[in-house]
Design an enzyme around this catalytic site. Structure first.
Site, PDB file in Angstrom:
ATOM      1  N   ASP A 251      39.594  48.495  38.701  1.00  0.00           N
ATOM      2  CA  ASP A 251      40.419  49.696  38.602  1.00  0.00           C
ATOM      3  C   ASP A 251      41.650  49.309  37.778  1.00  0.00           C
ATOM      4  OD1 ASP A 251      41.578  52.174  38.801  1.00  0.00           O
ATOM      5  OD2 ASP A 251      41.271  52.377  40.959  1.00  0.00           O
TER       6      ASP A 251
HETATM    7  C1  BGC Z   1      42.345  55.325  39.573  1.00  0.00           C
HETATM    8  C2  BGC Z   1      40.976  55.385  38.935  1.00  0.00           C
HETATM    9  C3  BGC Z   1      41.094  55.883  37.527  1.00  0.00           C
HETATM   10  C4  BGC Z   1      42.035  54.954  36.767  1.00  0.00           C
HETATM   11  C5  BGC Z   1      42.227  55.346  35.324  1.00  0.00           C
HETATM   12  C6  BGC Z   1      43.338  54.564  38.723  1.00  0.00           C
HETATM   13  O1  BGC Z   1      44.628  54.727  39.235  1.00  0.00           O
HETATM   14  O2  BGC Z   1      42.243  54.716  40.833  1.00  0.00           O
HETATM   15  O3  BGC Z   1      40.139  56.210  39.689  1.00  0.00           O
HETATM   16  O4  BGC Z   1      39.838  55.926  36.930  1.00  0.00           O
HETATM   17  O5  BGC Z   1      43.317  55.006  37.391  1.00  0.00           O
HETATM   18  O6  BGC Z   1      42.993  56.478  35.198  1.00  0.00           O
END
Ligand code: BGC
Length: 833
Positions: A251
């Site tokens: 993530d």
């Molecule tokens: C989230 C993800 C997301 C990523 C990119 C993160 O904060 O947990 O689900 O895909 O950001 O925006």
């Protein structure tokens, strides 16, 4: 398509046809994927390879210009390709789960795939499949509810749809992201059997049944190890046991140690170059801690997916698909029609009878807005329909009026009078701003603020203070003119604490979404009271609002008047993108003002229906008995207002069913003692083990407010003729369950028939019943259809910890068929050997 990308692809295509393909195997679209991958890997330098396992510019993979490798583009989801501007906004995933409709979820995936292709996007960062443990979890609305079977089934449809369009889906967040409270630090501590039976099945189905191209780790730790560093989770379970051949990405910012992530199974660090970068990996390689084969394996996984999906061989952009695609909007509308759940319909107040209705009042802050959860899944649509607009259009011949109904905090804040000191000469509070989160040192700036109604898109406008990591102190006095009880309301993103006359009356000193706190305080006329409000901003959105006022009916006068003058009042309330989003949890209770609004409106007009927006349950006990109708609209997407209106008017028969149990009280939820990390040891032990949601309520006979799988209809269905045809050889089971469902009511509609299996005699504890099949059947009034559901050995199995494998114990099993987890219409016992 960007010019540079066109050039790269053109270069590859020309190269493939004209060059010596033997030496340039990776450029030959006809060569097997694995040969192309190994050829390209063999042409990359070590430096290029360690760099390649990092992302670029937030949402891209790294290009390698020397070899003609382009950069591939990503977008967030799950219910709108939202990263690169406006997009079709589908309903929230929890509503899509409430459709219990695989065909519709496949269409959603395919529509998202098209949306990606129209934006030149290669990777969709969705779907999310973490299990709902507690209603407050900030991302429940992005996930598919509490049941592993339902989530697994729907996620396979969704991913298959996305990937059918030549776009890679990314199932997330692996694993056990079941709360947003302190999400970067807490460890989800789960025993092996519970992990395998509840929290992992949807990921496993994504890998093994949908062949998902990518997996994203979660931010939290699992059993004490950061998910992106977690060897057991990533290398042992995902890659070895499940045979995942795609990309495991972190993530965004989820890696905290480059070597630990590298060894723990992460293939691609996003957004990249924070820890798993060349500066860390090359010295480790030189020290012999990691090998080139290990690096190659990660590069291979990334390239394998890109070759498999044709990214090297054709343009990803399909210019003929419009960005604002009417076909996508149609899918968004069908989902909302199919997933909105009718929870209460006392005296058949719904559907509204237009012939008997002259005036409809739409009351509440969510009545004339596009309602959505926030965070990375938030999608801004090109256009949207509110409930007010939907009803105005469809309730022909009826007067439809709207009022927001509750006083906005902005208006209350603007009416709150403060003085900087006792001479009462200067109106406002003295505001001191500090460039740290703890009000430390000398303030960087001091000014007088007449009202406290701050929401900063940029900085607070004081030199030395940026957008994040600052704090403020507001001090002064108030002098009431009347002796009575006053309400103090503060809303802050992030933490705040309030003192009135030296006494601390509010203390929410933590990172949070803009949570509102209210406090009643008795004040005497003419007396001066000192005020001190402290606030800090950590990151993301920044706001602080403060009001004090006499809470009178006057604040609700518009709502009361409009409700009393109408035949029916539709109260549109619930949460929104500011309250429900990733990064923090949301409250279980509705805002106090929403509850007060329900109270005032129901007193003015007993024909009151609530249309609720939330990612799951809210505390309904204080108000449910006061209203005649309750429609749970979750976050219904850009077409939500049309679908809500169609359901209120009976143009569409509601057929959504809850994908999650609704508890009466938070104390009833089996996780209530082990959800928050109250002892601050950063561990959240999943002590309820398998007994989550209906598994708990049914087994322990605790009555929920609304059970899992529940949803009302405007028609009635009967079930009959249950048959089970069981075929067995060795450990293979093929059971075909058939039964008839008849629409016995006057209107057409869809029914979700649910099949549960029980294992009454078993050497280990098993829940009273578990969902193992379902079917959504559309039936005209009077029509009967035969439903067929196939079961295999998985339907009878549990995770046998000693054998480290799923298996079943021969004996009697119950086959239970019904219209919710607690409304079983037909059952049969079968013997499985
Ligand atoms: C989230 C993800 C997301 C990523 C990119 C993160 O904060 O947990 O689900 O895909 O950001 O925006």
């Amino acid at each position: 398509m960007k010019r540079i990308q066109k050039i790269c692809i053109a270069f590859l295509l020309v190269a493939a046809s004209t060059q010596n393909t033997k030496a340039q195997v990776y450029k030959d679209p006809k060569a097997p994927v694995e040969s192309r991958v190994s050829d390209l890997v063999s042409k990359m330098t070590l430096e290029e390879k360690v760099d390649f396992i990092n992302g670029k510019d937030w949402m891209y993979t790294k290009p390698i210009a020397r070899l003609g490798v382009p950069s591939f583009k990503m977008t967030d989801g799950p219910t709108g390709t939202n990263t690169h501007g406006k997009s079709t906004a589908y309903p929230a995933s929890i509503l899509n789960a409430a459709t219990w409709d695989n065909a519709l979820n496949y269409r959603l995936g395919a529509a998202l795939g098209n949306d990606c292709r129209s934006r030149n996007v290669n990777f969709l960062l969705a779907p999310g499949v973490n299990i709902a443990r507690a209603p407050m979890a900030g991302r429940n609305f992005e996930y598919l509810g509490e049941d592993p079977y339902l989530s697994s089934s729907l996620v396979v449809s969704y991913i298959t749809g996305v990937q059918s369009k030549g776009v890679v889906a990314t199932v997330k967040h692996f694993a056990a992201n079941n709360e947003e409270y302190d999400r970067n630090n807490i460890s989800s501590d789960i025993d092996e059997r519970t992990l395998r039976e509840i929290y992992l099945p949807a990921f496993k189905a994504a890998v093994q049944k949908a062949n998902v191209g990518a997996v994203m780790n979660s931010y939290n730790l699992v059993n004490g190890v950061q998910a992106s560093h977690n060897n057991y989770l990533n290398n042992v379970i995902l890659k070895e046991q499940w045979g995942f051949k795609g990309i495991l990405m972190s993530d965004w910012g989820g890696v905290h140690d480059g070597l630990a992530a590298f060894k723990g199974g992460t293939d691609l660090e996003m957004p990249g170059n924070a820890f798993m970068k060349p500066e860390v990996l090359l010295p480790a390689f030189k020290r012999g801690e990691i090998t080139e084969a290990m690096i190659n394996e990660k590069v291979t996984r990334i390239l394998r997916v890109c070759f498999t999906y044709g990214f090297f061989d054709r343009p990803q952009l399909i210019e003929s698909i419009p960005n604002d695609d009417p076909a996508s909007a149609a899918v968004a509308l069908d989902l909302a029609r199919g997933g909105i759940v009718l929870l209460k319909n006392q005296g058949n107040i719904l559907p509204l009878q237009l012939s008997k209705t002259k005036k409809i009042a739409i009351i509440g802050p969510n009545g004339d807005t596009y309602n959505t959860g926030g965070g990375s899944s938030r999608t801004t649509p090109f256009h949207s329909v509110s409930t007010l607009e939907g009803l105005k259009k469809l309730a022909k011949g009826v007067e439809v009026n709207y009022t927001m109904g509750i006083p906005s905090l902005n208006s209350l804040a603007s009416k709150s009078v403060f003085y900087t000191n006792s001479d009462l000469n200067t109106v406002g509070l003295t505001a001191e701003y500090f460039n740290n989160r703890n009000l430390e040192g000398k303030p960087n700036g001091v000014r007088i603020e007449k009202i406290i109604d701050n929401e900063w898109v940029q900085t607070p406008g004081i030199e030395g203070i940026g957008q994040d990591n600052f704090s403020a102190r507001y001090t002064g006095i108030i002098k009431p003119t009347k002796t009575t009880d006053y309400k103090f309301t503060v809303q802050g993103d992030d933490g705040y604490r309030l003192w009135v006359n030296g006494e601390k009356v509010m203390d929410l000193w933590k990172e949070q979404s803009p949570i509102i706190t209210n406090k009643m305080i008795h004040l005497e006329a003419g007396k001066e009271y000192s005020i001190k409000l402290e606030y800090f901003e950590s990151g993301g959105d920044a706001s602080i609002r403060f009001a004090w006022y006499e809470p009178t009916d006057e604040n609700y006068n518009d709502a009361i008047k409009m409700a009393s003058e109408s035949d029916v009042a539709i109260v549109c309330i619930g949460f929104n993108l500011q309250i429900e989003h990733e990064g923090s949890d949301r409250p279980f209770e509705l805002l106090e003002m929403d509850e007060t609004l329900i109270d005032k409106v129901t007193k003015a007009n007993p024909n009151t229906i609530v249309v609720l927006n939330a990612g799951g349950n809210v505390h309904m006990t204080p108000w449910l008995s006061k209203v005649k109708g309750l429609v749970h609209a979750f976050y219904p997407g850009q077409e939500g207002g049309t679908a809500v209106a169609e359901i209120l008017l009976g143009l569409v028969n509601p057929s959504g069913k809850l994908p999650v149990s609704f508890e009466k009280e938070w104390a009833d939820n089996p996780t209530n003692k082990n959800y928050y990390d109250t002892d601050k040891d950063m561990r959240v032990p999943y002590k309820e083990e398998l007994m989550l949601g209906y598994r708990y309520y049914d087994t322990k006979k605790v009555e929920p407010m609304f059970p899992f799988g529940f949803g009302l209809s405007y028609t009635t269905f009967t079930y009959s003729n249950l048959k089970v045809d069981l075929k067995q050889n060795d450990a293979k089971i093929a059971a075909t369950v058939t039964f008839d469902v008849k629409n016995t009511g006057k209107v057409d509609g869809a029914e979700v028939a649910e099949l549960y299996v029980s294992d009454p005699v078993c050497p280990v504890i098993r829940p009273a019943k578990e969902l193992k099949g379902f079917s959504k059947v559309f039936l005209k009034s009077g029509e009967t259809k035969k439903v067929t559901i196939d079961l295999d050995e998985a339907a009878f199995s549990y995770f046998k910890t000693a054998q480290k494998a799923f298996g079943f114990d021969p004996g009697d099993f119950g086959i239970l068929v019904g219209s919710s987890s607690q409304d079983i219409k037909l059952q049969k016992t079968i013997k499985v050997n």
